[in-house]
Design a protein around this motif. Structure first.
Motif, PDB file in Angstrom:
ATOM      1  N   GLY A  48       0.810  -1.217   0.000  1.00 49.57           N
ATOM      2  CA  GLY A  48       0.000   0.000   0.000  1.00 49.57           C
ATOM      3  C   GLY A  48       0.838   1.260   0.000  1.00 49.57           C
ATOM      4  N   GLY A  49       0.748   2.009  -1.086  1.00 46.56           N
ATOM      5  CA  GLY A  49       1.503   3.255  -1.210  1.00 46.56           C
ATOM      6  C   GLY A  49       0.640   4.477  -0.954  1.00 46.56           C
ATOM      7  N   LEU A 101       4.786  -1.596  -2.186  1.00 48.00           N
ATOM      8  CA  LEU A 101       4.076  -2.081  -3.371  1.00 48.00           C
ATOM      9  C   LEU A 101       2.707  -1.412  -3.433  1.00 48.00           C
ATOM     10  N   GLU A 102       2.449  -0.751  -4.526  1.00 50.96           N
ATOM     11  CA  GLU A 102       1.182  -0.012  -4.685  1.00 50.96           C
ATOM     12  C   GLU A 102       0.483  -0.495  -5.942  1.00 50.96           C
ATOM     13  N   ASN A 107      -7.237   6.505  -0.169  1.00 55.36           N
ATOM     14  CA  ASN A 107      -7.873   7.523   0.656  1.00 55.36           C
ATOM     15  C   ASN A 107      -6.979   8.726   0.903  1.00 55.36           C
ATOM     16  N   GLU A 119       0.219  -4.949  -7.872  1.00 62.22           N
ATOM     17  CA  GLU A 119      -0.847  -5.359  -6.959  1.00 62.22           C
ATOM     18  C   GLU A 119      -0.475  -6.649  -6.251  1.00 62.22           C
ATOM     19  N   VAL A 168      -0.680  -2.109   4.761  1.00 59.81           N
ATOM     20  CA  VAL A 168      -1.178  -0.763   5.069  1.00 59.81           C
ATOM     21  C   VAL A 168      -2.130  -0.372   3.941  1.00 59.81           C
ATOM     22  N   ALA A 200      -5.568   0.154   3.886  1.00 60.07           N
ATOM     23  CA  ALA A 200      -6.819   0.875   4.176  1.00 60.07           C
ATOM     24  C   ALA A 200      -8.053   0.090   3.713  1.00 60.07           C
ATOM     25  N   LEU A 215     -17.113   6.768   1.617  1.00 59.81           N
ATOM     26  CA  LEU A 215     -17.213   8.070   2.280  1.00 59.81           C
ATOM     27  C   LEU A 215     -16.992   9.143   1.219  1.00 59.81           C
ATOM     28  N   ALA A 227     -16.874  13.211  -0.429  1.00 59.52           N
ATOM     29  CA  ALA A 227     -16.550  14.612  -0.205  1.00 59.52           C
ATOM     30  C   ALA A 227     -16.830  15.363  -1.495  1.00 59.52           C
ATOM     31  N   THR A 234     -12.612   6.713   8.719  1.00 62.80           N
ATOM     32  CA  THR A 234     -12.906   8.020   8.155  1.00 62.80           C
ATOM     33  C   THR A 234     -11.928   9.099   8.614  1.00 62.80           C
ATOM     34  N   HIS A 280     -14.303  12.176   9.369  1.00 60.16           N
ATOM     35  CA  HIS A 280     -13.248  13.060   8.889  1.00 60.16           C
ATOM     36  C   HIS A 280     -11.897  12.476   9.245  1.00 60.16           C
TER      37      HIS A 280
END
Ligand SMILES: Cc1cc2nc3c(=O)[nH]c(=O)nc-3n(C[C@H](O)[C@H](O)[C@H](O)COP(=O)(O)OP(=O)(O)OC[C@H]3O[C@@H](n4cnc5c(N)ncnc54)[C@H](O)[C@@H]3O)c2cc1C
Ligand SMILES: [Zn+2]
Lengths: 96, 414
Positions: free
Chosen positions: B39-40, B63-64, B72, B205, B234, B236, B257, B259, B364, B414
């Motif tokens: 997770g990047g 690795l992303e 997020n 991935e 990591v 999310a 979520l 915005a 969040t 938030h």
């Protein structure tokens, strides 16, 4: 999503409904002998799949009855809604 | 790494900014790393940065599956604060705010951390009791917070309509709270980590976890198998997917979520305003756009789309509180998939698989914690044991019952 078919009332707007997470989690019967692990697992741990999900809904602003739905959590497409206690509808062959 | 400075800016202006050094390399994955971070986003990159710069472990890969900060980190409304109720949360979020305060200097990258103040509004007796209890708890933890009367709120925010539906009865202000530039946080940590030797691998991935004798030995990826001494997930919104690869479940469910941002206008609101009672929060970006946070849909989803009725539920209270915003046009709307735990607190933990660590459940509100989370997680991975700041956030709490219930402090998403 947007239109949900209540098994009792038919097609209604999504805003009439509320979702209550994973379905078919049976409350353990042998509660006195349950370990902390087993309690925690029952109360808090969930599949949370990316894909097909069987979940509980309530027609909160309608007949107020609970039912189950089979939905793809990637596309939000609902494949079936069914009454509590009904046989589980099969997974679709090509979930989009 | 070439440092950024006024001189480098001037020098590069001479060549029309065509010769800036790339901020990070794009290496092919090696066969084996001491630590692989999945997770990047900001948290993963910060973890790698602190592993390499403070823990002496630079044979690290991030690795992303997409692009840096495309999760997020790049979708959030960038609010930073540390005014939480419980000691464990104060420990984590205040640790983060302290790191935020020196972050642009440390990274030599302007993360635009702006301590413009964060104001929580109270609209009912219950709200007043909540901010009273929380404000005092925050004080006891040595963190700044002030109670404001409605008149003081009006002085800070002349455009507010105190007499709205559910009139404003008071406020809780954290002056050290504010906002930061989300992309810059990911990019700044990436650049710093890369300079310290970390391989940042995008479009890679993780598709499977290799576990031998209950110990993780590497990950399968879209770019082949990558061996690892230790793995830190990591990811999310995709944490449950990674957990499934490792054969266990998490106490997490994912929700969209949303915005939205308005067209840019001249400076009109110079602090962050949030209201749990009527559910709205808003700040103004340095570009002039109003950044408005909506609620999270109450059904599991990985769709990265929020439902339309939530937009209405958001702009309604916004216009009630600030009637003059009713004429603004909204430019963009989007959603991120937030990984929510039942006690609204994160998980930083060892797992049942040896050398596999999880950092997730920020739900969040994890952007504000990015530096603190990365720092605590890096030191914990390096030591093989969770450090003092991370320890209360162990996954075991869902079995022991030692939950860290921040439902009130996180009532607004938030
Ligand atoms: C609309 C919205 C508003 C928010 N507002 C705020 C706010 O104001 N303040 C605040 O503090 N927090 C806020 N948050 C929460 C905050 O954004 C997150 O808690 C935080 O950014 C999480 O950071 P992260 O680095 O853990 O996750 P992410 O940035 O999501 O990074 C995780 C990365 O993992 C990658 N990944 C996933 N699966 C794989 C795989 N299999 N292989 C490789 N890579 C993978 C993803 O592509 C992603 O880039 C908000 C969130 C949203 C959606
Ligand atoms: Zn009905």
């Amino acid at each position: 999503m947007f239109i949900i078919t209540c098994p009792y009332c038919g097609d209604r707007d999504q805003t009439e409904f509320t979702c209550h997470g994973e379905a078919h989690i049976a409350r353990p019967l042998n509660t006195e002998s349950l370990s902390d692990e087993e309690w925690g697992d029952y109360v808090f741990f969930r599949q949370n799949p990316k894909g097909m999900h069987r979940e509980r809904w309530v027609h909160a602003h309608g007949c107020r009855r609970w039912f189950n739905a089979l939905r793809n959590t990637v596309s939000d497409e609902i494949f079936a809604t069914y009454k509590v206690g009904d046989a589980r509808p099969p997974l679709p062959e090509n979930p989009s | 790494m070439k440092a950024y400075s006024l001189f480098s800016l001037a020098r590069n202006a001479m060549s029309y900014h065509r010769n800036w050094q790339r901020a990070w390399r794009s290496p092919d994955p090696k066969k084996h790393y001491d630590v692989v971070i999945i997770g990047g986003g900001g948290h993963g990159l910060a973890t790698a940065y602190y592993l390499a710069t403070q823990c002496g472990i630079s044979n690290v890969a991030v690795l992303e599956k997409g692009w840096l900060g495309g999760g997020n980190t790049g979708r959030n409304t960038t609010i930073v604060r540390s005014n939480y109720l419980l000691d464990a949360s104060a420990g984590m979020y205040e640790h983060a705010v302290k790191l935020w305060e020196g972050l642009s200097q440390e990274l030599n990258y302007n993360v635009m951390f702006s301590q413009r103040g964060l104001l929580h509004l109270a609209h009912s007796v219950h709200d007043m009791q909540e901010i009273g209890r929380r404000g005092n708890a925050i004080h006891l933890n040595g963190i700044d917070s002030e109670f404001l009367t409605p008149a003081q709120v009006k002085e800070m925010l002349p455009i507010i309509n105190l007499d709205c539906h559910y009139p404003v009865m008071g406020g809780l202000l954290q002056r050290r709270g504010g906002t930061a530039r989300h992309d810059a946080v990911a990019w700044g940590y990436a650049r710093g980590a890369d300079a310290a030797g970390v391989d940042i691998i995008q479009n890679c991935e993780v598709t499977g976890m290799r576990i031998e004798n209950n110990q993780v030995v590497g990950v399968d990826t879209s770019r082949g198998f990558i061996g690892a001494g230790k793995v830190g997930s990591v990811a999310a919104g995709h944490s449950s997917v990674i957990a499934e690869m490792a054969g266990f479940k998490l106490p997490i469910e994912c929700y969209p979520l949303q915005a939205l941002v308005s067209e840019p206008v001249k400076p009109i609101i110079d602090c962050v305003v949030m209201s749990n009672g009527i559910h709205v929060y808003v700040s103004q970006s340095d570009k002039g756009e109003l950044v408005v946070g909506a609620g999270s849909d109450a059904y599991n989803s990985y769709s990265q789309r929020g439902s339309y009725d939530f937009i209405e539920h958001t702009v309604g209270p916004l216009c009630e509180l600030f009637p003059l915003f009713s004429r603004l046009r909204m430019l963009r709307q989007w959603a991120g998939i937030v990984d929510v735990t039942v006690d609204r607190s994160p998980i930083l933990s060892k797992t049942s698989v040896k050398n596999l660590f999880f950092n997730c459940g920020w739900g969040t509100g994890g952007f504000k914690a990015t530096p603190g989370s990365g720092h605590a997680f890096a030191h914990s991975i390096a030591a093989g044991e969770m450090n003092a700041i991370a320890a209360p956030f162990s996954i075991d709490r869902f079995n022991t019952g030692a939950l860290i219930d921040e439902g009130a402090a996180a009532a607004v998403a938030h």
